[in-house]
Design a protein around this motif. Sequence first.
Motif, PDB file in Angstrom:
ATOM      1  N   GLY A 145      36.164  41.666-103.747  1.00 41.15           N
ATOM      2  CA  GLY A 145      35.632  42.598-104.731  1.00 41.15           C
ATOM      3  C   GLY A 145      36.747  43.281-105.495  1.00 41.15           C
ATOM      4  O   GLY A 145      37.698  42.646-105.948  1.00 41.15           O
ATOM      5  N   GLN A 146      36.673  44.590-105.610  1.00 39.19           N
ATOM      6  CA  GLN A 146      37.645  45.358-106.371  1.00 39.19           C
ATOM      7  C   GLN A 146      38.884  45.735-105.571  1.00 39.19           C
ATOM      8  O   GLN A 146      39.820  46.326-106.112  1.00 39.19           O
ATOM      9  N   THR A 147      38.916  45.421-104.303  1.00 37.80           N
ATOM     10  CA  THR A 147      40.065  45.784-103.468  1.00 37.80           C
ATOM     11  C   THR A 147      40.955  44.569-103.245  1.00 37.80           C
ATOM     12  O   THR A 147      40.502  43.522-102.781  1.00 37.80           O
ATOM     13  N   ALA A 148      42.233  44.722-103.567  1.00 35.31           N
ATOM     14  CA  ALA A 148      43.190  43.627-103.445  1.00 35.31           C
ATOM     15  C   ALA A 148      44.247  43.950-102.406  1.00 35.31           C
ATOM     16  O   ALA A 148      44.557  45.118-102.150  1.00 35.31           O
ATOM     17  N   LEU A 149      44.786  42.918-101.796  1.00 35.29           N
ATOM     18  CA  LEU A 149      45.904  43.095-100.878  1.00 35.29           C
ATOM     19  C   LEU A 149      47.084  43.693-101.648  1.00 35.29           C
ATOM     20  O   LEU A 149      47.306  43.383-102.818  1.00 35.29           O
TER      21      LEU A 149
END
Length: 207
Positions: free
Chosen positions: A59-63
């Motif tokens: 979703g909108q959260t990236a590493l």
Amino acid sequence: MARFTVLLLAAVSFMACNQPASKNVKAEETTVTSSSTSTELEKNSVSNNQLIIPGKSIGQTALNDNGADVTRRLGRPDAGDAAMGKSMSVWYANHDSTSYETMIFTSRQMGTEDETSRVKQIRITSPWFVTKDSVKVGSSFEQIEDLYQPTKTAWFKKDLKRFEIYQANGIAFEINNEQKCTAIMVFIPDVKPAGTYLPFYDNLNIY
């Protein structure tokens, strides 16, 4: 690395959760539903807010996102733990610990120029999120094996049930006794299993 024990996971729309519109902490505008349409049509229906990209994001959260920015976007976690520059945060759909979970593990490099706490691992249990190949929570292991050829790397027990963890490059899947996926994790590619899974489980067994 400290072990983190949490009854967790929740939503990662990363609007604050990973669930269908009816279960979001912050409601999603679209949902993924089961259908008999072609894979290509399913791919076209996946928004960026729903997309799981191995080794990169859910979703909108990236590493490697700034952990503080993620918390501001998702809101205050429902549970979590922290020690020695590492932190586990958990969000439950609608703040209900029996509902979908999103877990985010962050870590900071103490004593370096950049001591920002950054996202290193993401785990979700909501079928709202989906890969470009239409794999999501609830998918069969047969489908996952055909697409990813994952390696069985660990197992754990929860509520007296055994779950196997299968890992491919930058993504892992929890598989139950019915050979169905119950959770998906995204993490930095080429990380060893122990480093990948330990923050999420208190009774992990590595093969």
